[in-house]
Design a protein around this motif. Structure first.
Motif, PDB file in Angstrom:
ATOM      1  N   VAL A 374       0.863  -1.181   0.000  1.00  0.00           N
ATOM      2  CA  VAL A 374       0.000   0.000   0.000  1.00  0.00           C
ATOM      3  C   VAL A 374       0.901   1.232   0.000  1.00  0.00           C
ATOM      4  O   VAL A 374       1.709   1.410   0.912  1.00  0.00           O
ATOM      5  N   ARG A 375       0.778   2.061  -1.030  1.00  0.00           N
ATOM      6  CA  ARG A 375       1.591   3.268  -1.142  1.00  0.00           C
ATOM      7  C   ARG A 375       0.733   4.487  -0.786  1.00  0.00           C
ATOM      8  O   ARG A 375      -0.313   4.727  -1.388  1.00  0.00           O
ATOM      9  N   LYS A 376       1.151   5.242   0.228  1.00  0.00           N
ATOM     10  CA  LYS A 376       0.446   6.447   0.642  1.00  0.00           C
ATOM     11  C   LYS A 376       1.307   7.667   0.315  1.00  0.00           C
ATOM     12  O   LYS A 376       2.502   7.672   0.608  1.00  0.00           O
ATOM     13  N   VAL A 377       0.694   8.679  -0.256  1.00  0.00           N
ATOM     14  CA  VAL A 377       1.409   9.908  -0.593  1.00  0.00           C
ATOM     15  C   VAL A 377       1.052  10.971   0.428  1.00  0.00           C
ATOM     16  O   VAL A 377      -0.087  11.452   0.475  1.00  0.00           O
ATOM     17  N   GLY A 378       2.024  11.325   1.277  1.00  0.00           N
ATOM     18  CA  GLY A 378       1.779  12.344   2.293  1.00  0.00           C
ATOM     19  C   GLY A 378       0.692  11.919   3.259  1.00  0.00           C
ATOM     20  O   GLY A 378       0.436  10.743   3.481  1.00  0.00           O
ATOM     21  N   ALA A 379       0.031  12.919   3.829  1.00  0.00           N
ATOM     22  CA  ALA A 379      -1.052  12.695   4.782  1.00  0.00           C
ATOM     23  C   ALA A 379      -2.349  13.231   4.191  1.00  0.00           C
ATOM     24  O   ALA A 379      -2.328  14.042   3.263  1.00  0.00           O
ATOM     25  N   PRO A 380      -3.500  12.792   4.709  1.00  0.00           N
ATOM     26  CA  PRO A 380      -4.761  13.383   4.248  1.00  0.00           C
ATOM     27  C   PRO A 380      -4.741  14.899   4.437  1.00  0.00           C
ATOM     28  O   PRO A 380      -4.200  15.405   5.412  1.00  0.00           O
ATOM     29  N   SER A 381      -5.319  15.625   3.480  1.00  0.00           N
ATOM     30  CA  SER A 381      -5.339  17.089   3.540  1.00  0.00           C
ATOM     31  C   SER A 381      -6.764  17.605   3.539  1.00  0.00           C
ATOM     32  O   SER A 381      -7.683  16.933   3.051  1.00  0.00           O
ATOM     33  N   LEU A 382      -6.956  18.796   4.087  1.00  0.00           N
ATOM     34  CA  LEU A 382      -8.249  19.463   4.096  1.00  0.00           C
ATOM     35  C   LEU A 382      -8.189  20.733   3.264  1.00  0.00           C
ATOM     36  O   LEU A 382      -7.178  21.438   3.264  1.00  0.00           O
TER      37      LEU A 382
END
Length: 419
Positions: A374-382
């Motif tokens: 599982v590849r995640k780019v950065g963190a969730p953004s608002l």
């Protein structure tokens, strides 16, 4: 908070008692039990397990509430905005404002253009590098809110977590390749003294590769009133974290389970290898599950991340299965000790994005789950909008991720009969 934990403990004890009673109830069914009585016992068993699952859901809610309370206690309430939206902020003498407080102030005021220079300076330092305008938002999530989002996403489905899967976090979304090699068909050969080893390219190592990209998803806009925003920024953070986390969590879990992999996230089920085909279209047997397990090479059956995955309705059917000696395949685990349920000694992962029992459906996965990346780019953004929803507010969650199964020999599926 202590009362909350006490409630969780009591609920877990009730769950353990129900599971014990349910198992005892199902044990009443033997080869000599009349069909109508066996059906009645199974209905009683299903009712018990339904109550068990309701308690499990309540435990989950209480644990999320406890997390929210801990985050609330860590907030500096002296930084909370006062007055109506758009009113001037009373700047306290003291330490420089931190990013979280600046973020809350920006939301309460209605945008970056409505706060003082001190707040704008803090926001500017942490501003996400996007091509949008200031009024479009584009600020990273404060640490406390990011914690809410992460917990909600994991609760929605297992695929975005890191308990079993290999997670790669990257700052940028550039595509990169993971080298793969399958050398299992090749062995060494006897060597004859005085002769040259064979060099016919037959034993060359053949490298392949799997690509991980970064697909973007958003939560769609969530609106809330100016009045609610002015009443309590802290409560809104808890609510928004829950809502945004659930929206992003649903899409992440679904895509990482059954995504096509063609200009899309690749799901763990999509490219898994066939391990066993069931004889029935809407049922599986104990022997078929055992066959599925042994379709995977022993090299992948002993890892800590090896598990069995299915959705809850399939698990409900599997809970009733026995082996040839009359023993249940499913073990309830130990709720007080945090020991998960298991099937034939392997952890059970419940994934609601998997198919239910029906014709030609891949209903159970087994294998070393760490071979799914599982590849995640950065963190969730608002992203926050004011004018678009005036006088109310809007907030949107945004996430980028991808997934790929690097070794199809390590994870295999059980598929039901086509007809």
């Amino acid at each position: 908070m202590e009362a909350c934990m006490a409630d969780v403990k009591d609920l877990r004890e009730k769950m353990a008692n129900i599971a014990t009673e349910a198992r005892s109830k199902l044990s009443e069914v033997t080869d000599n039990t009349p069909e109508d009585r066996a059906a009645e016992i199974e209905r009683e068993f299903d009712a018990m397990m339904a109550e068990h699952d309701k308690l499990a859901a309540k435990v989950g809610r209480l644990e999320r509430a406890e997390a929210a309370m801990r985050a609330a206690e860590s907030v500096d309430l002296s930084r909370r905005p006062v007055g109506e939206v758009g009113s001037a902020r009373a700047i306290d003498e003291g330490p420089t404002i931190d990013y979280r407080a600046a973020f809350a102030e920006m939301i309460a005021a209605g945008g970056e253009g409505y706060v003082d220079q001190e707040v704008r300076n803090v926001l500017k330092e942490y501003r996400v590098q996007t091509g949008g305008t200031n009024s479009a938002g584009g600020f990273t999530v404060p640490i406390e809110l990011a914690t809410f989002i992460e917990k909600a996403m994991i609760a929605t489905g297992p695929m975005y977590g890191d308990q079993f899967f290999t997670v790669i976090n990257t700052a940028a979304g550039n595509t990169f390749n993971i080298p793969t090699v399958d050398d299992t068909a090749k062995t060494a050969e006897p060597h004859t003294e005085g002769t040259q080893p064979t060099d016919d390219n037959g034993k060359d190592a053949v490298l392949g590769q799997k690509s991980l990209g970064a697909f973007a998803f958003d939560s769609e806009w969530i609106r809330w009133s100016a009045e609610l925003n002015a009443d309590s920024v802290l409560n809104m953070e808890s609510l928004l974290g829950e809502l945004i986390g659930e929206r992003l969590g649903r899409i992440a879990n679904s895509k990482l389970t059954t995504g096509s992999g063609s200009s899309d996230v690749e799901g763990i089920v999509t490219n898994s290898a066939a391990g066993k085909t069931a004889a029935g279209t809407a049922a599986v047997t104990a022997d078929e599950i055992i066959d599925l397990i042994h379709s995977v090479d022993p090299a992948y059956r002993t890892a800590p991340s090896t598990a069995i995955m299915m959705n809850d309705s399939t698990l409900a059917a599997v809970r009733k299965l026995k082996d040839g000696n009359g023993n249940y395949l499913w073990q309830m685990g130990n709720y007080q000790a945090g020991i998960p349920q298991n099937l034939l000694g392997y952890n059970v992962v419940v994934n609601q994005a998997m198919d239910s029992l029906a014709a030609a459906k891949k209903v159970i996965l087994f294998g070393d789950m760490s071979k799914f990346y599982v590849r995640k780019v950065g963190a969730p953004s608002l992203y926050v909008a004011r004018e678009r929803f005036a006088p109310d507010f809007g907030i949107l969650g945004y996430i980028r991720f991808d997934g790929v199964l690097t070794n199809t020999a390590a994870i295999k599926h059980l598929i039901t009969a086509a007809s």
